[in-house]
Design a protein around this motif. Structure first.
Motif, PDB file in Angstrom:
ATOM      1  N   ASP A  88       0.815  -1.213   0.000  1.00  0.00           N
ATOM      2  CA  ASP A  88       0.000   0.000   0.000  1.00  0.00           C
ATOM      3  C   ASP A  88       0.852   1.269   0.000  1.00  0.00           C
ATOM      4  N   ALA A  89       2.101   1.148  -0.432  1.00  0.00           N
ATOM      5  CA  ALA A  89       3.005   2.300  -0.462  1.00  0.00           C
ATOM      6  C   ALA A  89       2.408   3.430  -1.299  1.00  0.00           C
ATOM      7  N   SER A  90       2.517   4.628  -0.790  1.00  0.00           N
ATOM      8  CA  SER A  90       2.039   5.799  -1.527  1.00  0.00           C
ATOM      9  C   SER A  90       3.048   6.140  -2.621  1.00  0.00           C
ATOM     10  N   PRO A  91       2.640   6.912  -3.618  1.00  0.00           N
ATOM     11  CA  PRO A  91       3.614   7.351  -4.631  1.00  0.00           C
ATOM     12  C   PRO A  91       4.825   8.035  -3.998  1.00  0.00           C
ATOM     13  N   GLN A  92       4.610   8.834  -2.947  1.00  0.00           N
ATOM     14  CA  GLN A  92       5.742   9.511  -2.292  1.00  0.00           C
ATOM     15  C   GLN A  92       6.656   8.499  -1.594  1.00  0.00           C
ATOM     16  N   ASP A  93       6.082   7.435  -1.018  1.00  0.00           N
ATOM     17  CA  ASP A  93       6.904   6.364  -0.426  1.00  0.00           C
ATOM     18  C   ASP A  93       7.821   5.768  -1.496  1.00  0.00           C
ATOM     19  N   LEU A  94       7.276   5.591  -2.687  1.00  0.00           N
ATOM     20  CA  LEU A  94       8.050   4.982  -3.766  1.00  0.00           C
ATOM     21  C   LEU A  94       9.158   5.918  -4.247  1.00  0.00           C
ATOM     22  N   VAL A  95       8.880   7.214  -4.267  1.00  0.00           N
ATOM     23  CA  VAL A  95       9.926   8.185  -4.614  1.00  0.00           C
ATOM     24  C   VAL A  95      11.042   8.115  -3.570  1.00  0.00           C
ATOM     25  N   GLU A  96      10.668   8.022  -2.307  1.00  0.00           N
ATOM     26  CA  GLU A  96      11.670   7.917  -1.242  1.00  0.00           C
ATOM     27  C   GLU A  96      12.501   6.643  -1.410  1.00  0.00           C
ATOM     28  N   ALA A  97      11.870   5.552  -1.820  1.00  0.00           N
ATOM     29  CA  ALA A  97      12.598   4.299  -2.066  1.00  0.00           C
ATOM     30  C   ALA A  97      13.593   4.466  -3.213  1.00  0.00           C
ATOM     31  N   LEU A  98      13.195   5.189  -4.267  1.00  0.00           N
ATOM     32  CA  LEU A  98      14.104   5.447  -5.386  1.00  0.00           C
ATOM     33  C   LEU A  98      15.289   6.303  -4.951  1.00  0.00           C
ATOM     34  N   LYS A  99      15.014   7.332  -4.163  1.00  0.00           N
ATOM     35  CA  LYS A  99      16.089   8.193  -3.662  1.00  0.00           C
ATOM     36  C   LYS A  99      17.044   7.387  -2.778  1.00  0.00           C
ATOM     37  N   TYR A 100      16.485   6.573  -1.903  1.00  0.00           N
ATOM     38  CA  TYR A 100      17.287   5.765  -0.985  1.00  0.00           C
ATOM     39  C   TYR A 100      18.223   4.843  -1.773  1.00  0.00           C
ATOM     40  N   TYR A 101      17.679   4.183  -2.781  1.00  0.00           N
ATOM     41  CA  TYR A 101      18.487   3.264  -3.589  1.00  0.00           C
ATOM     42  C   TYR A 101      19.621   4.024  -4.273  1.00  0.00           C
ATOM     43  N   HIS A 102      19.302   5.183  -4.800  1.00  0.00           N
ATOM     44  CA  HIS A 102      20.307   5.975  -5.505  1.00  0.00           C
ATOM     45  C   HIS A 102      21.448   6.375  -4.566  1.00  0.00           C
ATOM     46  N   GLN A 103      21.120   6.696  -3.320  1.00  0.00           N
ATOM     47  CA  GLN A 103      22.139   7.129  -2.356  1.00  0.00           C
ATOM     48  C   GLN A 103      22.901   5.974  -1.713  1.00  0.00           C
ATOM     49  N   HIS A 104      22.218   4.849  -1.462  1.00  0.00           N
ATOM     50  CA  HIS A 104      22.816   3.764  -0.681  1.00  0.00           C
ATOM     51  C   HIS A 104      23.095   2.490  -1.471  1.00  0.00           C
ATOM     52  N   ASP A 105      22.642   2.430  -2.715  1.00  0.00           N
ATOM     53  CA  ASP A 105      22.804   1.239  -3.553  1.00  0.00           C
ATOM     54  C   ASP A 105      22.239  -0.010  -2.861  1.00  0.00           C
ATOM     55  N   SER A 106      21.152   0.192  -2.126  1.00  0.00           N
ATOM     56  CA  SER A 106      20.430  -0.918  -1.511  1.00  0.00           C
ATOM     57  C   SER A 106      18.958  -0.500  -1.359  1.00  0.00           C
ATOM     58  N   PHE A 107      18.125  -1.505  -1.179  1.00  0.00           N
ATOM     59  CA  PHE A 107      16.684  -1.221  -1.065  1.00  0.00           C
ATOM     60  C   PHE A 107      16.356  -0.616   0.282  1.00  0.00           C
ATOM     61  N   MET A 108      15.412   0.298   0.289  1.00  0.00           N
ATOM     62  CA  MET A 108      15.002   0.965   1.513  1.00  0.00           C
ATOM     63  C   MET A 108      14.136   0.040   2.360  1.00  0.00           C
ATOM     64  N   PRO A 109      14.487  -0.113   3.622  1.00  0.00           N
ATOM     65  CA  PRO A 109      13.623  -0.899   4.503  1.00  0.00           C
ATOM     66  C   PRO A 109      12.425  -0.047   4.935  1.00  0.00           C
ATOM     67  N   PHE A 110      11.247  -0.625   4.905  1.00  0.00           N
ATOM     68  CA  PHE A 110      10.054   0.077   5.360  1.00  0.00           C
ATOM     69  C   PHE A 110       9.770  -0.350   6.789  1.00  0.00           C
ATOM     70  N   GLU A 111       9.298   0.593   7.581  1.00  0.00           N
ATOM     71  CA  GLU A 111       8.941   0.288   8.968  1.00  0.00           C
ATOM     72  C   GLU A 111       7.746  -0.657   8.978  1.00  0.00           C
ATOM     73  N   PRO A 112       7.734  -1.651   9.870  1.00  0.00           N
ATOM     74  CA  PRO A 112       6.589  -2.575   9.926  1.00  0.00           C
ATOM     75  C   PRO A 112       5.360  -1.905  10.500  1.00  0.00           C
TER      76      PRO A 112
END
Length: 112
Positions: A88-112
């Motif tokens: 149920d990630a929002s579009p903004q959550d997905l943008v944050e995941a893209l930014k995270y990957y670009h900066q860290h070269d790994s997938f962003m963990p989402f809080e449970p």
């Protein structure tokens, strides 16, 4: 995804969600590399060719003076991983995941 068109990141994310994009044969380009934003427009085109260890950008990209923002393969992988972890990630959550990957070269963990 249809190439040689300008789309917002929100439109690209929506298209990926609705159409279940599996083809990653595209790249996103922009006039300058800035922070990824939902409402920013990105040019969708082909991957660059590699000639003598140098990237040779598609003609439409070079003529417009655009810069590579995201490879389609990475974009699809990051969005798919984020949606798998948080359906149920929002579009903004997905943008944050893209930014995270670009900066860290790994997938962003989402809080449970």
């Amino acid at each position: 995804m249809r190439k040689h068109q300008e789309l917002s990141l929100e439109q690209i994310i929506e298209q990926m969600r609705v159409d279940k994009l599996s083809s990653d044969d595209f790249c996103l380009y922009a006039k300058e590399y800035g922070e990824l934003r939902l409402n920013s427009l990105y040019w969708v085109s082909d991957y660059p060719d590699v000639v003598e260890d140098r990237d040779v950008y598609p003609t439409d990209v070079a003529e417009q003076g655009l810069q590579l923002i995201y490879y389609g393969e990475q974009l699809i992988d990051v969005l798919a991983a984020a949606l798998e972890e948080k359906p149920d990630a929002s579009p903004q959550d997905l943008v944050e995941a893209l930014k995270y990957y670009h900066q860290h070269d790994s997938f962003m963990p989402f809080e449970p």
